[in-house]
Scaffold this active site. Structure first.
Site, PDB file in Angstrom:
ATOM      1  N   ARG A   2     -42.671 -28.138  59.249  1.00  0.00           N
ATOM      2  CA  ARG A   2     -41.295 -28.079  58.804  1.00  0.00           C
ATOM      3  C   ARG A   2     -41.315 -27.042  57.920  1.00  0.00           C
ATOM      4  NH1 ARG A   2     -40.106 -33.935  56.835  1.00  0.00           N
ATOM      5  NH2 ARG A   2     -38.400 -32.772  55.920  1.00  0.00           N
ATOM      6  N   ARG A   9     -31.976 -32.636  49.412  1.00  0.00           N
ATOM      7  CA  ARG A   9     -30.881 -33.046  50.471  1.00  0.00           C
ATOM      8  C   ARG A   9     -29.916 -34.048  49.630  1.00  0.00           C
ATOM      9  NH1 ARG A   9     -34.341 -34.501  55.089  1.00  0.00           N
ATOM     10  NH2 ARG A   9     -36.346 -33.427  54.612  1.00  0.00           N
ATOM     11  N   ASP A  78     -29.595 -38.174  54.010  1.00  0.00           N
ATOM     12  CA  ASP A  78     -31.063 -37.947  54.143  1.00  0.00           C
ATOM     13  C   ASP A  78     -31.555 -36.691  54.931  1.00  0.00           C
ATOM     14  OD1 ASP A  78     -33.365 -38.104  52.212  1.00  0.00           O
ATOM     15  OD2 ASP A  78     -34.358 -39.050  53.870  1.00  0.00           O
ATOM     16  N   ASN A  79     -30.510 -36.397  55.899  1.00  0.00           N
ATOM     17  CA  ASN A  79     -30.669 -35.190  56.705  1.00  0.00           C
ATOM     18  C   ASN A  79     -29.539 -33.953  56.529  1.00  0.00           C
ATOM     19  OD1 ASN A  79     -32.682 -36.716  57.877  1.00  0.00           O
ATOM     20  ND2 ASN A  79     -31.258 -37.533  59.643  1.00  0.00           N
ATOM     21  N   ASP A  88     -34.033 -31.728  59.957  1.00  0.00           N
ATOM     22  CA  ASP A  88     -34.136 -32.994  60.235  1.00  0.00           C
ATOM     23  C   ASP A  88     -33.160 -33.528  61.418  1.00  0.00           C
ATOM     24  OD1 ASP A  88     -36.338 -33.214  58.891  1.00  0.00           O
ATOM     25  OD2 ASP A  88     -35.589 -34.426  57.367  1.00  0.00           O
TER      26      ASP A  88
END
Length: 174
Positions: A2, A9, A78-79, A88
């Protein structure tokens, strides 16, 4: 692997706000500004300016997604990157036939919260959660409300410009 300029975030800010750890919240916000939004450093309204900058980037990103038929799939806080990056995502997908209610996420099939046609609204909802998290650093609701209202206009403008260009039009008139 990643790879991104940052994995900060909305959820990062929510974590510290929910725990009442306002000193750590301020540290994360100040770090974010210093590292990714240095033009905001030193401003008295830097936390409001941070929300506005994130809102502008997110509006542009989601409009670009929709312009090419991309569906993120799971746009929870959270994404959602603070930098307006696509991170994500998944289960993600692409529109084959135009269907604003389509979602590639089978766990979202009943409610279609993250479907193609709701992505702009979900980004707005996530930004409201960021505003709630940043609230302890500002202590006023009105400026946050104004920024969140502005997001809708910015998103619509990006989307209309992209759709007009896609159709070969100079402008999008309603």
């Amino acid at each position: 692997t990643r790879v991104a300029a940052s994995h900060l975030r909305v959820g990062t800010f929510q974590f510290f706000a929910a725990r009442g750890e306002h000193d750590k919240l301020r540290l994360v916000a100040d770090y974010t500004i210093a590292r990714h939004y240095p033009e905001l450093a030193g401003r008295a309204d830097r936390y409001l300016a941070l929300l506005e900058a994130v809102a502008r980037r997110q509006a542009a990103l989601v409009a670009q997604w929709m312009n090419v038929g991309f569906i993120h799939g799971v746009m929870n806080t959270d994404n959602m990157s603070i930098l307006g990056l696509t991170i994500d995502y998944g289960p993600y997908g692409w529109l084959e036939n135009y269907d604003p209610a389509w979602t590639p996420n089978t766990t979202d099939a009943a409610g279609r919260r993250y479907c193609y046609g709701r992505q702009g609204q979900i980004a707005h909802w996530n930004l409201a959660k960021l505003a709630n998290a940043l609230y302890p650093l500002v202590g006023q609701t009105t400026p946050f409300e104004e920024i969140l209202q502005g997001y809708t206009h910015i998103f619509d403008q990006h989307w209309q410009e992209m759709m007009a260009a896609k159709l070969g039009l100079r402008s999008f008139d309603t």
